[in-house]
Design an enzyme around this catalytic site. Structure first.
Site, short mmCIF file in Angstrom:
data_model
loop_
_atom_site.label_atom_id
_atom_site.label_comp_id
_atom_site.label_asym_id
_atom_site.label_seq_id
_atom_site.Cartn_x
_atom_site.Cartn_y
_atom_site.Cartn_z
NE ARG A 1 85.05 135.65 52.03
CZ ARG A 1 85.38 135.93 53.28
NH1 ARG A 1 85.98 135.01 54.04
NH2 ARG A 1 85.12 137.11 53.82
N GLY B 1 88.19 147.54 54.09
CA GLY B 1 88.22 146.76 55.32
C GLY B 1 87.21 147.22 56.36
CB THR B 2 85.79 145.43 59.30
OG1 THR B 2 87.09 144.97 59.75
CG2 THR B 2 85.10 144.30 58.58
CD GLU C 1 90.59 139.01 61.12
OE1 GLU C 1 89.87 138.44 60.29
OE2 GLU C 1 90.22 139.26 62.28
CG ASN D 1 82.49 135.02 55.32
OD1 ASN D 1 82.05 136.15 55.46
ND2 ASN D 1 83.23 134.42 56.23
NE ARG E 1 48.30 132.51 37.47
CZ ARG E 1 47.95 132.84 36.22
NH1 ARG E 1 47.12 132.07 35.53
NH2 ARG E 1 48.41 133.94 35.68
NE ARG F 1 23.39 120.55 25.02
CZ ARG F 1 23.04 120.28 26.28
NH1 ARG F 1 23.89 120.51 27.26
NH2 ARG F 1 21.87 119.79 26.54
#
Ligand code: UD1
Ligand code: CA
Length: 476
Positions: free
Chosen positions: A33, A95-96, A171, A241, A346, A453
């Site tokens: 899910r 399953g659990t 359930e 879920n 950073r 420069r």
């Protein structure tokens, strides 16, 4: 916390031996899910993977051993656990109940077995302690943590007999309309007496709508009393879920983190717009201003002002520093430093004490010595700057030559005028200076001036001639 015990069988109850605790965390589910490429239990809540929240709650029981049932096909679980607990593989997700039955015979202790689901990150360690204490006191074969929810949708319902005593867990998928109306739900947190648990577990069947071996069915098969404890704060049992529930858990956890910081002496001007991860530490009398996010393993000292509109990730900041409208990632900032507004530190930035970083400055993998200043729009990459150096506006390190990164060294008390470009690798000695607009292509000895420069020319009468020409053109 309220307790409730019921007799599941007429058998005389033997008191629970004060044995050592086994904790089992079920983490092998597919998490369909979530609709995610990442295993569900690795999705973070307040910066910490759900699985590690469950591990932290289990630790509060000081268990003899902690077993984590994992799916070997899922990547990143071992790395996240980083040595915590012992993993048990569940190759097929049946399953659990099936997940718990994967615990090897060698680990099937007779003492208390505490089972929790790795998708329940808000569960508190104290609640587990209360549950275990109630279990020991009542001598039940199993003690379940339940909750009363306004919206029980999706959870297993606690079915009680007319006398109010526990009877069953049903359930959602298998429930009748009448049972779906029950607001008391199964949290998925259980304490079993090992002696009764393991024999009952092998009797589980998968005759239900999901075709799974439900752990919840074990309460019907266990011989002995089943007790329940209702949790006070029903938020604690929120099972994740899908991503809507993930966001819900994030909101609750965030408030807990902010509350703990405020109780600990940190001012949070506007909790509604402040996001701080659970593993962040902040010192006394620091003020966190609105629209600020502090994440990861960040550590912030005392008497700082962080924000507004600031992001700090995996960084450390010393006492009395001020960070405004800026971004810090993996940076180390000393004490009494000022940064911002609108600057970015950073990874690998190290600022010594009393450094001043002003506006629109970016620094990466550089060290700036005590008392030095980079006040206006500059870029320093791979630079090693000494103490009491002033970097003029618009100065830039040309640290990348197209093949590799090169270092710029600027020694103590150097005076860098505006718009100096450092073509790295290059070194400016202590007390040296650069003239504005200089491109530094070779080392500047200590105490010298670098001036490089184009020569400036004066063109006399220029503006008058230009205006006359404009007029002539306009007349045509
Ligand atoms: C489960 C309970 C439900 C309870 C709810 C509380 C069952 C049958 N139902 O439903 O009564 O109200 O939790 O949140 O237990 N897992 C495995 N292997 C598997 C299946 C699941 O390790 O084969 C793990 C999952 O990773 C997860 C936990 O078990 O951490 C629960 O699984 P899940 O499918 O989310 O159960 P729910 O449907 O929420
Ligand atoms: Ca669940």
């Amino acid at each position: 916390m309220r307790s409730n015990a019921s007799a599941g069988s007429k058998r005389p109850i033997t008191p629970e031996p004060r044995g050592s605790v086994t904790a089992v965390v079920l983490a092998a589910g597919r998490g369909v899910r979530m609709n995610s490429k990442i295993p569900k239990v690795l999705h973070p809540v307040a910066g910490r993977p759900m699985l590690l929240w469950a591990m932290a709650a289990a630790r509060a029981l000081d268990p003899e051993r902690t077993l984590v049932v994992t799916n070997p096909a899922q990547d990143g679980i071992q790395a996240a656990l980083n040595g915590q607990g012992e993993t048990v593989s569940q190759v097929r997700q049946l399953g659990t109940g099936h997940a718990l039955s994967q615990v090897a015979t060698a680990h099937r202790a007779s003492g208390p077995v505490v089972v929790l689901y790795a998708d329940t990150p808000l569960l508190r360690g104290e609640t587990l302690q209360t549950l275990l204490a109630a279990h020991r006191k009542s001598g039940a074969a199993a003690t379940l943590l339940t909750a009363n929810l306004d919206d029980p949708h999706g959870y297993g319902r606690i079915v009680r007999g007319r006398n109010g005593l526990f009877r069953d867990i049903v359930e959602e998928k298998d429930a009748t309309d009448e049972q779906r109306a029950i607001s008391e739900v199964n949290s998925g947190v259980y304490v079993f007496r090992g002696r009764e648990l393991w024999p009952a577990l092998v009797k589980l069947e998968n005759k239900n709508k999901a075709g799974e071996y439900y752990l919840t069915d074990v309460v019907r098969l266990i011989k002995g009393k089943i007790a329940t404890v209702a949790v006070d704060d029903s938020n604690e049992i929120l099972g994740i879920n899908d991503r809507r529930q993930l966001a819900q858990a994030e909101r609750v956890m965030r408030q807990r983190v902010l509350d703990a910081l405020m109780v600990g002496g940190v001012t949070i001007t506007d909790p509604a717009t402040t996001f701080i991860d659970a593993d962040v530490a902040i010192g006394q009398d620091t003020v966190v201003q609105p629209f600020t996010t502090i994440t990861g393993a960040s550590v912030i000292g005392e008497d700082c002002v962080i924000g507004p509109l600031t992001q700090v990730r995996d960084s450390t900041i010393g006492d009395g520093s001020r960070i405004e409208r800026s971004h810090l990632e993996e940076a180390k900032v000393g004490s009494r430093v000022t940064v911002g507004p609108f600057s970015r530190l950073r990874p690998g930035t190290r600022l010594a004490d009393e450094v001043h970083i002003g506006t629109h400055t970016e620094i990466k993998n550089s060290r700036i010595g005590t008392g030095s200043a980079v006040p206006h729009f500059s870029y320093l990459g791979d630079a090693d700057v000494g103490a009491n150096v002033n970097i003029g506006a618009g100065s830039v390190t040309a640290n990348w030559d197209g093949f590799q990164k090169n270092v710029t060294e600027i020694d103590d008390r150097a005076y860098i005028s505006c718009d100096t470009i450092f073509v790295a690798p290059v070194r400016v000695g202590s007390d040296a200076a650069t003239a504005a607009d200089t491109v530094v292509t070779k080392d500047v000895p200590a105490g010298s001036l670098a001036i490089g420069r184009p020569e400036m020319k004066i063109v006399e009468g220029y503006t008058a001639r230009r205006r006359a020409r404009h007029k002539a053109v306009a007349k045509k």
